[in-house]
Write a protein that holds these residues in place. Structure first.
Motif: not given
Length: 292
Positions: A46-51, A65-66, A169-173, A186-187
């Motif tokens: 849910p917090f993609l960053g660099s993945g 997502s992020d 996708r764009v999403a709130d965590f 989920v990480y």
């Protein structure tokens, strides 16, 4: 009790991120993957960053997502066709003048291709690659004056291949975690609780990520664990984090570095790794007895 089973086996070989994200986990991705549960569902970040953990894991099914729409657009475009992104980057000079021009661009006025190239360009030319925006969502990190390529072609193409089967996708965590199903892993790598207090925090999106959001994250993790979802989270080693997460979850400590700090002695630090399940413990990770 969490479900057990075999991990998803349809995987690609480990790859590297094409972005260098402040707070990213490239250096520790293999350790974090070593802490993965035996999961049978999808991998979610849910917090993609660099993945970094996604690329290290190479899951057969993934939902990334992020809240940062520009980052999501970049990942989607690279996944669909990385060649035009590289071609566009080849046209962009690494100069203070062009950096200032790109920094001031309004993403909503650009094509998705130009938005993707802009993210990579700013990531590679801004000071320490920090993605920071003000309350008006305007990028405000200064020029970094780095003499380095914007991309490695092999890394870029392999990243695109790894992303080709993922949902981005764009999403709130909180929504992203609530969407997770039984057997998923989920990480979460949220903006960390600041070591020096909340006033030191910088913006990754136009909205500030503060104490209330950490509480939202804790509650979402509890809901997920109650329905059979495995959750792993990394955060800073602070009393706030231990107090909030330590009562219900396992807490491990991981020795890390803070490369964004100019003071070399201040870069040495600890992260905590929080899990909703009983994790395997690699040698690099120490169990924090205070949380037991």
């Amino acid at each position: 009790m969490q479900p057990t089973g075999l991990r998803t086996t349809s995987r690609i070989p480990a790859e590297k991120p094409f972005l260098k994200w402040a707070g990213g986990k490239t250096r520790y991705a293999s350790v974090l993957v070593g802490l993965a549960p035996e999961f049978t569902g999808a991998y979610r970040e849910p917090f993609l960053g660099s993945g970094a953990v996604f690329f290290e894991l190479g899951p057969g099914r993934a939902v990334l997502s992020d809240a940062n729409e520009e980052l999501v657009v970049c990942f989607r475009v690279v996944a669909e066709d990385p060649e035009p992104v590289m071609a566009r980057l080849d046209e962009m000079p690494n100069t203070p003048e062009h950096f200032e021009h790109v920094r001031r661009q309004r993403p909503q006025d650009l094509s998705d291709l130009d938005r993707a190239a802009r993210v990579v360009y700013l990531n590679k030319t801004s000071f320490r690659g920090l993605w920071r925006v003000n309350c008006r969502n305007e990028f405000n990190t200064p020029y970094g004056a780095y003499d380095r390529p914007y991309y490695n072609r092999t890394t870029f193409l392999r990243a695109a291949r790894a992303l080709s089967g993922a949902v981005v996708r764009v999403a709130d965590f909180e929504q992203a975690i609530d969407d997770a199903e039984t057997g998923d892993w989920v990480y979460c790598d949220p903006p960390y609780v600041p070591l020096g207090g909340w006033a030191d925090f910088k913006r990754y999106t136009a909205g500030q990520f503060g104490a209330d959001d950490q509480v939202r994250l804790y509650r979402a993790m509890r809901r997920a664990a109650n329905r059979g979802v495995f959750v792993t989270m990394t955060n800073s080693d602070t009393p706030f984090v231990h107090e909030l997460f330590g009562g219900d979850f396992h807490i491990l400590r991981l020795p890390t570095r803070r490369d964004i700090n100019l003071n070399a002695s201040a870069r040495r630090s600890w992260d905590v790794v929080v899990t909703t399940y009983d994790p395997p413990v690699p040698a690099q990770v120490l169990v924090d007895r205070r949380a037991r």
